[in-house]
Structure formats: structure tokens, C-alpha cells
Design a protein around this motif. Structure first.
Motif: not given
Length: 178
Positions: A29-49
């Protein structure tokens, strides 16, 4: 609770683990984004990593380490889980009687445990296809060494999907508990 699963993968085994963690958390039931680290510029939109990497010679890939350093402050403000893939074969205990996962733990686990808000870490067995193209300078050099060390690695897919899913379910329980 938005969850980011960021990974560094050389031959795709770690990507597969990241995707399975993602699908398990999505089913929980969690909204999830799966990405290579090179494609992630900002983690502030996520509650957990959840951050993972293939491990070679007891170290994460440079891209994963650089990601953790680059996002250090933001990762310290949210729950983080670390994982690695690497050991090959079916033996779970090494010649000294130690758990292979423990003896294969990348040094970055200890380093980042002190710097980030790490809630847990895990080493998963990996996958190796000797027919795959060499990636990176070291693999290309290994291919030309006497005895071709690259070709002597245990071939096969040693990932334990039940173990991956159980670990992801544990993350879901912790997220729900707050």
C-alpha cells in the motif's frame, strides 16, 4: 508515505532486487519510486529511502556511495534502509564458518550507519552470467588475466526472492509503526 528505492547495479541483479522490494512495498500500500541513483536529484519528496548497490571487494559501487554523500543531510532526516547484493553460490557459510552475508557486508554499511538515519541493512545473494559483457575497466582487465578470474565465478541466479520480500515486508511494518 512515499518511498524511494534507489540503486546502483552493474549487471542488473541489484536492479532486480530493488524492483522486487518496490513491488512488495507497493503491494503493502505504499507509493514507491524505483530509480537508479544516477537518476535521482532530490530525495526531499520522499518520506523514506531504501538504498542499495552491488558490492565488489567489500565496497558498494561508487555511484551509490556518491549518492549517499551527496544527499547526506536529507537522508539523515528520514528513515533509511541499506542493502547490497554480491555473494555468489549456494554456500551460506564460508571456510571459516562465518555467514557469507556477514563476511560480504560492504564497509559502507558501518560508515553510513553512523551518518544517516539507518533503520536496517541486508546483504542478498546476487546473480552472475559468465556470458555477460564485461562492464568497467576492472572486469575488462580480469578477462585477460591468466585463468580469467571473471570466468571462474559461480554462474547462476542465487537471489532468494522470499528473503527479499520478507525484508521488504519488515520495512513496511516499520513504516506503519512510525
Amino acid at each position: 508515505m512515499n518511498v524511494l528505492i534507489a540503486y546502483a547495479s552493474k549487471h542488473g541483479a541489484t536492479q532486480g532486487i530493488a524492483e522486487r522490494i518496490g513491488s512488495t512495498l507497493t503491494a503493502e500500500g505504499f507509493p514507491v519510486t524505483v530509480r537508479p541513483v544516477e537518476e535521482v536529484d532530490d530525495v526531499t519528496h520522499y518520506d523514506a529511502v531504501v538504498l542499495g548497490s552491488a558490492a565488489y571487494a567489500l565496497h558498494w559501487m561508487h555511484a551509490a556511495t556518491a549518492f549517499a554523500k551527496r544527499h547526506h543531510r536529507d537522508l539523515a532526516e528520514r528513515p533509511v534502509w541499506l542493502f547490497a547484493s554480491g555473494p555468489l553460490g549456494e554456500d551460506t557459510v564460508d571456510k571459516e564458518g562465518r555467514d557469507v552475508r556477514e563476511s560480504s557486508e560492504p564497509r559502507e554499511f558501518d560508515k553510513f550507519a553512523d551518518e544517516l538515519n539507518v533503520r536496517g541493512d541486508h546483504v542478498f545473494f546476487g546473480k552472475w552470467d559468465p556470458e555477460s559483457e564485461p562492464v568497467g575497466l576492472m572486469e575488462k582487465i580480469m578477462e585477460h588475466l591468466p585463468g580469467n578470474p571473471r570466468g571462474s565465478l559461480p554462474a547462476g541466479d542465487f537471489r532468494d526472492w522470499d528473503e527479499v520480500e520478507a525484508w521488504a515486508h519488515g520495512i513496511a511494518e516499520e513504516l506503519r509503526a512510525g
